[in-house]
Design a protein around this motif. Structure first.
Motif, PDB file in Angstrom:
ATOM      1  N   ARG A  31       0.852  -1.104  -0.043  1.00 32.96           N
ATOM      2  CA  ARG A  31      -0.022  -0.007   0.038  1.00 32.96           C
ATOM      3  C   ARG A  31       0.976   1.238   0.053  1.00 32.96           C
ATOM      4  O   ARG A  31       1.879   1.261   0.815  1.00 32.96           O
ATOM      5  CB  ARG A  31      -0.902   0.118   1.229  1.00 32.96           C
ATOM      6  N   LEU A  32       0.549   2.215  -0.698  1.00 36.39           N
ATOM      7  CA  LEU A  32       1.080   3.554  -0.791  1.00 36.39           C
ATOM      8  C   LEU A  32       0.397   4.603  -0.063  1.00 36.39           C
ATOM      9  O   LEU A  32      -1.015   4.774  -0.315  1.00 36.39           O
ATOM     10  CB  LEU A  32       1.331   3.796  -2.196  1.00 36.39           C
ATOM     11  N   ARG A  33       1.018   5.166   0.656  1.00 37.53           N
ATOM     12  CA  ARG A  33       0.576   6.539   1.474  1.00 37.53           C
ATOM     13  C   ARG A  33       1.525   7.802   1.373  1.00 37.53           C
ATOM     14  O   ARG A  33       2.682   7.660   1.485  1.00 37.53           O
ATOM     15  CB  ARG A  33       0.346   6.203   2.953  1.00 37.53           C
ATOM     16  N   VAL A  34       0.675   8.792   0.688  1.00 34.84           N
ATOM     17  CA  VAL A  34       1.702   9.993   0.388  1.00 34.84           C
ATOM     18  C   VAL A  34       0.804  11.303   0.974  1.00 34.84           C
ATOM     19  O   VAL A  34      -0.277  11.458   0.659  1.00 34.84           O
ATOM     20  CB  VAL A  34       1.710  10.253  -1.021  1.00 34.84           C
ATOM     21  N   HIS A  35       1.579  11.969   1.818  1.00 32.54           N
ATOM     22  CA  HIS A  35       1.335  13.234   2.240  1.00 32.54           C
ATOM     23  C   HIS A  35       2.340  14.362   2.130  1.00 32.54           C
ATOM     24  O   HIS A  35       3.237  14.219   2.808  1.00 32.54           O
ATOM     25  CB  HIS A  35       0.458  13.328   3.693  1.00 32.54           C
ATOM     26  N   ALA A  36       2.254  15.176   1.222  1.00 31.81           N
ATOM     27  CA  ALA A  36       3.439  16.011   0.886  1.00 31.81           C
ATOM     28  C   ALA A  36       3.138  17.383   0.485  1.00 31.81           C
ATOM     29  O   ALA A  36       2.035  17.444  -0.456  1.00 31.81           O
ATOM     30  CB  ALA A  36       4.427  15.159  -0.423  1.00 31.81           C
ATOM     31  N   SER A  37       4.042  18.300   0.718  1.00 29.86           N
ATOM     32  CA  SER A  37       3.618  19.868   0.083  1.00 29.86           C
ATOM     33  C   SER A  37       5.198  20.209  -0.328  1.00 29.86           C
ATOM     34  O   SER A  37       6.199  20.023   0.249  1.00 29.86           O
ATOM     35  CB  SER A  37       3.585  20.534   1.192  1.00 29.86           C
ATOM     36  N   VAL A  38       4.947  20.888  -1.480  1.00 28.85           N
ATOM     37  CA  VAL A  38       6.175  21.371  -2.254  1.00 28.85           C
ATOM     38  C   VAL A  38       5.830  22.698  -2.064  1.00 28.85           C
ATOM     39  O   VAL A  38       5.173  23.164  -3.266  1.00 28.85           O
ATOM     40  CB  VAL A  38       6.521  20.629  -3.390  1.00 28.85           C
ATOM     41  N   ASP A  39       6.408  23.745  -1.558  1.00 29.72           N
ATOM     42  CA  ASP A  39       6.157  25.172  -1.702  1.00 29.72           C
ATOM     43  C   ASP A  39       6.218  25.931  -2.936  1.00 29.72           C
ATOM     44  O   ASP A  39       5.373  26.579  -3.430  1.00 29.72           O
ATOM     45  CB  ASP A  39       6.530  25.694  -0.339  1.00 29.72           C
ATOM     46  N   GLU A  40       7.467  25.525  -3.353  1.00 30.52           N
ATOM     47  CA  GLU A  40       7.501  26.204  -4.680  1.00 30.52           C
ATOM     48  C   GLU A  40       6.767  25.988  -5.704  1.00 30.52           C
ATOM     49  O   GLU A  40       6.559  26.941  -6.706  1.00 30.52           O
ATOM     50  CB  GLU A  40       9.295  25.911  -5.048  1.00 30.52           C
ATOM     51  N   ARG A  41       6.227  24.944  -5.678  1.00 31.19           N
ATOM     52  CA  ARG A  41       5.507  24.344  -6.978  1.00 31.19           C
ATOM     53  C   ARG A  41       3.823  24.402  -6.370  1.00 31.19           C
ATOM     54  O   ARG A  41       2.998  24.039  -7.186  1.00 31.19           O
ATOM     55  CB  ARG A  41       5.822  23.116  -7.100  1.00 31.19           C
ATOM     56  N   ASP A  42       3.615  24.965  -5.439  1.00 32.70           N
ATOM     57  CA  ASP A  42       2.218  25.075  -4.631  1.00 32.70           C
ATOM     58  C   ASP A  42       1.608  23.809  -4.832  1.00 32.70           C
ATOM     59  O   ASP A  42       0.317  23.710  -5.244  1.00 32.70           O
ATOM     60  CB  ASP A  42       1.444  26.385  -5.530  1.00 32.70           C
TER      61      ASP A  42
ATOM     62  N   ASP B  28      -3.647   7.779  -0.811  1.00 35.96           N
ATOM     63  CA  ASP B  28      -3.721   6.291  -0.539  1.00 35.96           C
ATOM     64  C   ASP B  28      -4.042   5.737  -1.543  1.00 35.96           C
ATOM     65  O   ASP B  28      -4.976   5.851  -2.380  1.00 35.96           O
ATOM     66  CB  ASP B  28      -4.669   6.261   0.657  1.00 35.96           C
ATOM     67  N   VAL B  29      -3.042   4.585  -1.832  1.00 34.09           N
ATOM     68  CA  VAL B  29      -3.434   3.921  -2.932  1.00 34.09           C
ATOM     69  C   VAL B  29      -3.278   2.408  -2.397  1.00 34.09           C
ATOM     70  O   VAL B  29      -2.289   1.990  -1.676  1.00 34.09           O
ATOM     71  CB  VAL B  29      -2.190   3.614  -4.082  1.00 34.09           C
ATOM     72  N   ASP B  30      -4.478   1.496  -2.442  1.00 29.47           N
ATOM     73  CA  ASP B  30      -4.580   0.280  -1.860  1.00 29.47           C
ATOM     74  C   ASP B  30      -3.445  -0.740  -2.483  1.00 29.47           C
ATOM     75  O   ASP B  30      -3.026  -0.796  -3.671  1.00 29.47           O
ATOM     76  CB  ASP B  30      -5.947  -0.220  -2.095  1.00 29.47           C
ATOM     77  N   ALA B  31      -3.113  -1.575  -1.857  1.00 34.99           N
ATOM     78  CA  ALA B  31      -2.142  -2.744  -2.496  1.00 34.99           C
ATOM     79  C   ALA B  31      -2.720  -3.471  -3.551  1.00 34.99           C
ATOM     80  O   ALA B  31      -3.754  -3.845  -3.555  1.00 34.99           O
ATOM     81  CB  ALA B  31      -1.564  -3.612  -1.325  1.00 34.99           C
TER      82      ALA B  31
END
Length: 351
Positions: free
Chosen positions: A3-14, A20-23
């Motif tokens: 399973r994939l979990r992503v929570h991310a911020s990149v300020d320069e790119r707003d 969440d992606v199930d396995a």
């Protein structure tokens, strides 16, 4: 399967995304150019370090900005398949595929054995001794698929994998990817602009726009009841957003009447969706009182065999017969009226 979990911020790119992606599932990532799709793949692959966030794959933490942890790209068990095959020009197809297990520490003989197995799986054994310049685009992309899978990744990232292929080759590679993803139940993200990729490969769709996820639903729901303009374009349908009032949907082109979903109350943000084939085109305001008459400016005209697609500068489209287009003497810049029956329009909630 992981399973994939992503929570991310990149300020320069707003950019700020939580996903969440199930396995074992395949998620299609749609969105206009510059929306943040490549940033999402870069963050997951470890090519872009977010200002804040965390990326998990299975029980492993790949990125954690609070803990200042970042697993290098080559140790993430993430394989990226891009538009171009990007094969090593000096290596044969067999050695290109063997490069992945060799990088993981396998000996030459064992790596070649793995490579040959994957070449067989993608129907490319006959190209084993050829170098990249001896391969067609479709053949090279098959080798690239085999190389990606030979690394035995927990996650596949597919970045427009069919975009550089011709119309005769793309279906074969699409079929190959479908078989691999279905049989191996690999977790995958595919960035694409092609609805055929979505229908053939994905279990779910997310739409990214302005660095945010603006739509996230099943393939069927996104393509039949889109809530974003980009998803509507992918689905080949028209979409008008607005607020639902007692008399209809208030949009930027006027009040629109249609069949309103039961879960869409007055005052809610909603979208009117209708196919181009449901639109009639008039060069003068129609007589009587049709329920939906929209004054538009013709932007472009596209011939489609027995029909013609008339695109308005507002983004709306009408599909009419070639004979009707000739009779109307349509050309870019002229004002026409798009007329749609209320029974052809579905109005559904968007938030």
């Amino acid at each position: 399967m992981s399973r994939l979990r992503v929570h991310a911020s990149v300020d320069e790119r707003d950019f700020e995304v939580e996903l969440d992606v199930d396995a074992g599932s395949t998620v299609a990532v749609l969105g206009p150019n510059g929306a943040g799709k490549s940033t999402l793949l870069g963050v997951i692959a470890g090519l872009i370090r977010p200002d804040r966030g965390r990326v998990e794959l299975g029980d492993r933490v790949l990125t954690d900005t609070e803990a200042r942890a970042a697993v290098p790209p080559h140790k993430r068990s993430v394989a990226l398949l891009a538009q171009q095959a990007l094969l090593f020009p000096h290596l044969t197809a067999l050695d290109n595929v063997a490069f992945a297990p060799r990088s993981a520490g396998r000996g030459r003989s064992a790596a070649r054995e793995v490579a040959m197995r994957w070449l067989k799986d993608v129907d490319a054994v006959e190209f084993a001794d050829r170098t990249p310049h001896q391969l067609s685009g479709g053949q090279a992309q098959r080798i690239a698929v085999a190389r990606a899978l030979a690394a035995d990744p927990e996650l596949l990232l597919l970045d427009e994998p069919m975009a550089a292929l011709d119309v005769a080759t793309a279906p074969a590679v699409r079929s190959l990817l479908r078989r691999v993803l279905r049989e191996d139940r690999r977790t995958a993200l595919i960035v694409t602009h092609d609805p055929l990729d979505v229908l053939a490969l994905a279990d779910r769709v997310v739409v990214v726009d302005g660095g945010r996820i603006v739509e996230d639903d099943t393939v069927q729901r996104v393509l039949t009841r889109p809530r974003s303009a980009f998803a509507a374009r992918i689905a080949g349908t028209n979409l008008l957003g607005g607020a639902l009032e007692a008399d209809g949907l208030a949009t930027e082109v006027g009040l629109v009447h249609g069949l309103v979903d039961d879960d869409c109350p007055s005052g809610a943000a909603a979208a009117a969706v209708f196919p181009p084939s449901a639109v009639a085109v008039y060069t003068e305001p129609p007589h009587g009182s049709p329920r939906n008459t929209l004054r538009v400016t013709v932007g472009e005209i596209e011939a489609r065999g027995a029909t013609v697609l008339v695109r308005a500068s507002s983004g709306l489209s009408a599909e009419i017969t070639t004979a009707a287009a000739v009779d109307l003497t349509l050309e870019p810049g002229v004002t026409v009226w798009f007329v749609v029956k209320a029974t052809e329009i579905r109005i559904h909630r968007v938030v």
